[in-house]
Write a protein that holds these residues in place. Structure first.
Motif, PDB file in Angstrom:
ATOM      1  N   GLY A   1       0.835  -1.198   0.000  1.00  0.00           N
ATOM      2  CA  GLY A   1       0.000   0.000   0.000  1.00  0.00           C
ATOM      3  C   GLY A   1       0.859   1.233   0.000  1.00  0.00           C
ATOM      4  N   PRO A   2       0.242   2.387   0.152  1.00  0.00           N
ATOM      5  CA  PRO A   2       1.016   3.620   0.247  1.00  0.00           C
ATOM      6  C   PRO A   2       1.749   3.668   1.580  1.00  0.00           C
ATOM      7  N   PRO A   3       2.944   4.265   1.600  1.00  0.00           N
ATOM      8  CA  PRO A   3       3.602   4.965   0.492  1.00  0.00           C
ATOM      9  C   PRO A   3       4.567   4.096  -0.316  1.00  0.00           C
ATOM     10  N   VAL A   4       4.820   2.844   0.119  1.00  0.00           N
ATOM     11  CA  VAL A   4       5.866   2.034  -0.521  1.00  0.00           C
ATOM     12  C   VAL A   4       5.570   1.794  -1.997  1.00  0.00           C
ATOM     13  N   LEU A   5       4.323   1.468  -2.327  1.00  0.00           N
ATOM     14  CA  LEU A   5       4.009   1.181  -3.730  1.00  0.00           C
ATOM     15  C   LEU A   5       4.312   2.393  -4.608  1.00  0.00           C
ATOM     16  N   ALA A   6       3.963   3.580  -4.144  1.00  0.00           N
ATOM     17  CA  ALA A   6       4.244   4.792  -4.917  1.00  0.00           C
ATOM     18  C   ALA A   6       5.746   5.016  -5.048  1.00  0.00           C
ATOM     19  N   GLU A   7       6.497   4.784  -3.975  1.00  0.00           N
ATOM     20  CA  GLU A   7       7.944   4.978  -4.011  1.00  0.00           C
ATOM     21  C   GLU A   7       8.623   3.977  -4.948  1.00  0.00           C
ATOM     22  N   LEU A   8       8.001   2.815  -5.128  1.00  0.00           N
ATOM     23  CA  LEU A   8       8.527   1.816  -6.054  1.00  0.00           C
ATOM     24  C   LEU A   8       8.219   2.158  -7.509  1.00  0.00           C
ATOM     25  N   GLY A   9       7.358   3.126  -7.712  1.00  0.00           N
ATOM     26  CA  GLY A   9       6.993   3.520  -9.067  1.00  0.00           C
ATOM     27  C   GLY A   9       5.672   2.978  -9.535  1.00  0.00           C
ATOM     28  N   GLY A  10       4.941   2.298  -8.635  1.00  0.00           N
ATOM     29  CA  GLY A  10       3.627   1.790  -8.991  1.00  0.00           C
ATOM     30  C   GLY A  10       3.668   0.432  -9.657  1.00  0.00           C
ATOM     31  N   VAL A  11       2.504  -0.014 -10.095  1.00  0.00           N
ATOM     32  CA  VAL A  11       2.355  -1.359 -10.659  1.00  0.00           C
ATOM     33  C   VAL A  11       3.188  -1.537 -11.918  1.00  0.00           C
ATOM     34  N   GLU A  12       3.191  -0.544 -12.794  1.00  0.00           N
ATOM     35  CA  GLU A  12       3.920  -0.689 -14.055  1.00  0.00           C
ATOM     36  C   GLU A  12       5.412  -0.861 -13.819  1.00  0.00           C
ATOM     37  N   ALA A  13       5.964  -0.122 -12.867  1.00  0.00           N
ATOM     38  CA  ALA A  13       7.387  -0.259 -12.564  1.00  0.00           C
ATOM     39  C   ALA A  13       7.703  -1.648 -12.035  1.00  0.00           C
ATOM     40  N   LEU A  14       6.799  -2.209 -11.220  1.00  0.00           N
ATOM     41  CA  LEU A  14       7.004  -3.564 -10.711  1.00  0.00           C
ATOM     42  C   LEU A  14       6.949  -4.587 -11.841  1.00  0.00           C
ATOM     43  N   HIS A  15       6.040  -4.384 -12.797  1.00  0.00           N
ATOM     44  CA  HIS A  15       5.988  -5.265 -13.966  1.00  0.00           C
ATOM     45  C   HIS A  15       7.330  -5.289 -14.688  1.00  0.00           C
ATOM     46  N   GLU A  16       7.955  -4.144 -14.779  1.00  0.00           N
ATOM     47  CA  GLU A  16       9.222  -4.047 -15.494  1.00  0.00           C
ATOM     48  C   GLU A  16      10.364  -4.711 -14.742  1.00  0.00           C
ATOM     49  N   ARG A  17      10.323  -4.681 -13.423  1.00  0.00           N
ATOM     50  CA  ARG A  17      11.453  -5.156 -12.625  1.00  0.00           C
ATOM     51  C   ARG A  17      11.342  -6.625 -12.242  1.00  0.00           C
ATOM     52  N   LEU A  18      10.140  -7.177 -12.245  1.00  0.00           N
ATOM     53  CA  LEU A  18       9.948  -8.568 -11.831  1.00  0.00           C
ATOM     54  C   LEU A  18       9.781  -9.444 -13.069  1.00  0.00           C
ATOM     55  N   LYS A  19      10.790 -10.262 -13.349  1.00  0.00           N
ATOM     56  CA  LYS A  19      10.839 -11.025 -14.591  1.00  0.00           C
ATOM     57  C   LYS A  19      10.518 -12.505 -14.412  1.00  0.00           C
ATOM     58  N   SER A  20      10.407 -12.995 -13.194  1.00  0.00           N
ATOM     59  CA  SER A  20      10.111 -14.416 -13.002  1.00  0.00           C
ATOM     60  C   SER A  20       8.791 -14.747 -13.679  1.00  0.00           C
ATOM     61  N   PRO A  21       8.754 -15.828 -14.460  1.00  0.00           N
ATOM     62  CA  PRO A  21       7.576 -16.084 -15.302  1.00  0.00           C
ATOM     63  C   PRO A  21       6.276 -16.306 -14.543  1.00  0.00           C
ATOM     64  N   ASP A  22       6.337 -16.810 -13.327  1.00  0.00           N
ATOM     65  CA  ASP A  22       5.116 -17.094 -12.576  1.00  0.00           C
ATOM     66  C   ASP A  22       4.728 -15.977 -11.609  1.00  0.00           C
ATOM     67  N   THR A  23       5.477 -14.879 -11.596  1.00  0.00           N
ATOM     68  CA  THR A  23       5.151 -13.753 -10.715  1.00  0.00           C
ATOM     69  C   THR A  23       4.087 -12.884 -11.367  1.00  0.00           C
ATOM     70  N   THR A  24       3.062 -12.523 -10.599  1.00  0.00           N
ATOM     71  CA  THR A  24       2.023 -11.621 -11.097  1.00  0.00           C
ATOM     72  C   THR A  24       1.931 -10.391 -10.205  1.00  0.00           C
ATOM     73  N   VAL A  25       1.617  -9.263 -10.808  1.00  0.00           N
ATOM     74  CA  VAL A  25       1.405  -8.009 -10.091  1.00  0.00           C
ATOM     75  C   VAL A  25      -0.007  -7.538 -10.410  1.00  0.00           C
ATOM     76  N   GLN A  26      -0.847  -7.461  -9.398  1.00  0.00           N
ATOM     77  CA  GLN A  26      -2.252  -7.128  -9.594  1.00  0.00           C
ATOM     78  C   GLN A  26      -2.597  -5.830  -8.885  1.00  0.00           C
ATOM     79  N   PRO A  27      -3.083  -4.822  -9.615  1.00  0.00           N
ATOM     80  CA  PRO A  27      -3.490  -3.582  -8.945  1.00  0.00           C
ATOM     81  C   PRO A  27      -4.751  -3.792  -8.121  1.00  0.00           C
ATOM     82  N   LEU A  28      -4.824  -3.113  -6.987  1.00  0.00           N
ATOM     83  CA  LEU A  28      -5.990  -3.141  -6.120  1.00  0.00           C
ATOM     84  C   LEU A  28      -6.500  -1.716  -5.936  1.00  0.00           C
ATOM     85  N   ALA A  29      -7.638  -1.598  -5.299  1.00  0.00           N
ATOM     86  CA  ALA A  29      -8.246  -0.282  -5.111  1.00  0.00           C
ATOM     87  C   ALA A  29      -7.405   0.585  -4.183  1.00  0.00           C
ATOM     88  N   GLU A  30      -7.595   1.887  -4.281  1.00  0.00           N
ATOM     89  CA  GLU A  30      -7.011   2.879  -3.388  1.00  0.00           C
ATOM     90  C   GLU A  30      -5.476   2.847  -3.385  1.00  0.00           C
TER      91      GLU A  30
END
Length: 301
Positions: free
Chosen positions: A212-241
């Protein structure tokens, strides 16, 4: 389940369960108890519905004794939920050692004028499932339950995955857990003291990792995590708020240090989250500071 996981069951001489493998779902919330009471009650109802026909029939009273959840017990819960300061609620499905199903809530009073450190404390809620639930219902059902529980909670962070459910207050239990945790780094060792120090940091890497905030924002959000996490079975799912959940594979994995590689997706996420990770280092004196440091950094070193 497609991968076998270790069955860890250690009983006391009288037959009560001292240690068992389980699944924990935990959330850390930077709000005082009185501000989240209704949300916590709702999450309890969601959990009770999901585990039926199992039920949480026992509660822990102020003296630490477990009592049947009768009329007096329901009055106790009502009193705790309606408290204007802090609250502590612990419900279990049986009292013969650690429960198979448990609900543990510690609501903090972050505005306590008599405690200068109160604002650092987080309210926490944990839901325990036996691994038999994981095996019978499947990891998809556990994943969906964790998402349902998260939906109503304004969490700062959270996690779900395999964990040791143990009577840590009993002599010798730490040593028994130590023997098992060294082989299976994917099984979490719960730290009830973390909520007093965690603040906005992340408590380790797990199968499901709620940000949640503020860590997710400091990481650059969901799209930034998609770019940095390359393991094939890892998923990043946005949630509300402004929140998200990172899931490391289709099911939780205990890992096994006698085999290689050991949880590469967990290691990858640990490297991404390292600047925001929580390292306490001395929460279990029986293990020693250096042993605890190695455990907390087991996916980094």
């Amino acid at each position: 389940m497609t991968r076998p996981h270790p069955q860890i069951r250690i009983r006391a001489g009288h037959g009560g369960m001292l240690i068992r493998d389980g699944v924990s779902i935990s959330f850390y919330i930077s709000h005082s108890h009185q501000d989240i009471t209704q949300r916590i009650e709702h999450s309890l109802h969601v959990f009770q519905h999901a585990i039926a026909p199992a039920s949480l029939d026992w509660y822990c009273d102020y003296e630490g004794d477990y009592r049947k959840l009768d009329g007096a017990g329901r009055m106790f819960l009502e009193q705790e939920f309606r408290s204007t300061s802090s609250a502590h609620i612990h419900l279990v499905n049986h009292t013969n050692g650690v429960g198979d199903y448990e609900f543990v809530y510690r609501g903090q009073w972050r505005e306590n004028p008599n405690d200068p450190d109160a604002s650092r404390s987080l309210s926490t809620v944990t839901f325990w499932l036996p691994t038999e639930f994981l095996e019978s219902q499947g990891p998809v059902a556990v994943h969906e339950l964790a998402l349902k529980l998260s939906a109503g909670l304004p969490f700062t962070s959270g996690h779900a995955g395999l964990a040791f459910n143990a009577q840590f207050d009993l002599l010798g239990v730490d040593d028994l857990v130590d023997r098992e945790r060294l082989r299976h780094p994917g099984i979490d060792v719960p730290d009830e003291s973390a909520s007093l120090h965690l603040s906005n940091r992340i408590r380790g890497v797990h199968w499901m990792n709620f940000l949640g905030p503020p860590v997710l924002a400091e990481l650059g959000g969901v799209e930034a995590l998609h770019e940095r996490l390359k393991s094939p079975d890892t998923t990043v799912q946005p949630l509300a708020e402004g929140r998200a959940v990172i899931t490391l594979g289709p099911e939780p994995d205990a890992g096994d240090t006698t085999q290689s590689p050991v949880l590469p997706a967990y290691r990858e996420l640990a490297r991404v989250l390292e600047p925001w990770m929580y390292f306490w280092g001395n929460f279990r004196p029986s293990w020693g500071r250096e042993a605890q440091r190695r455990w907390e950094r087991r996916f980094l070193d």
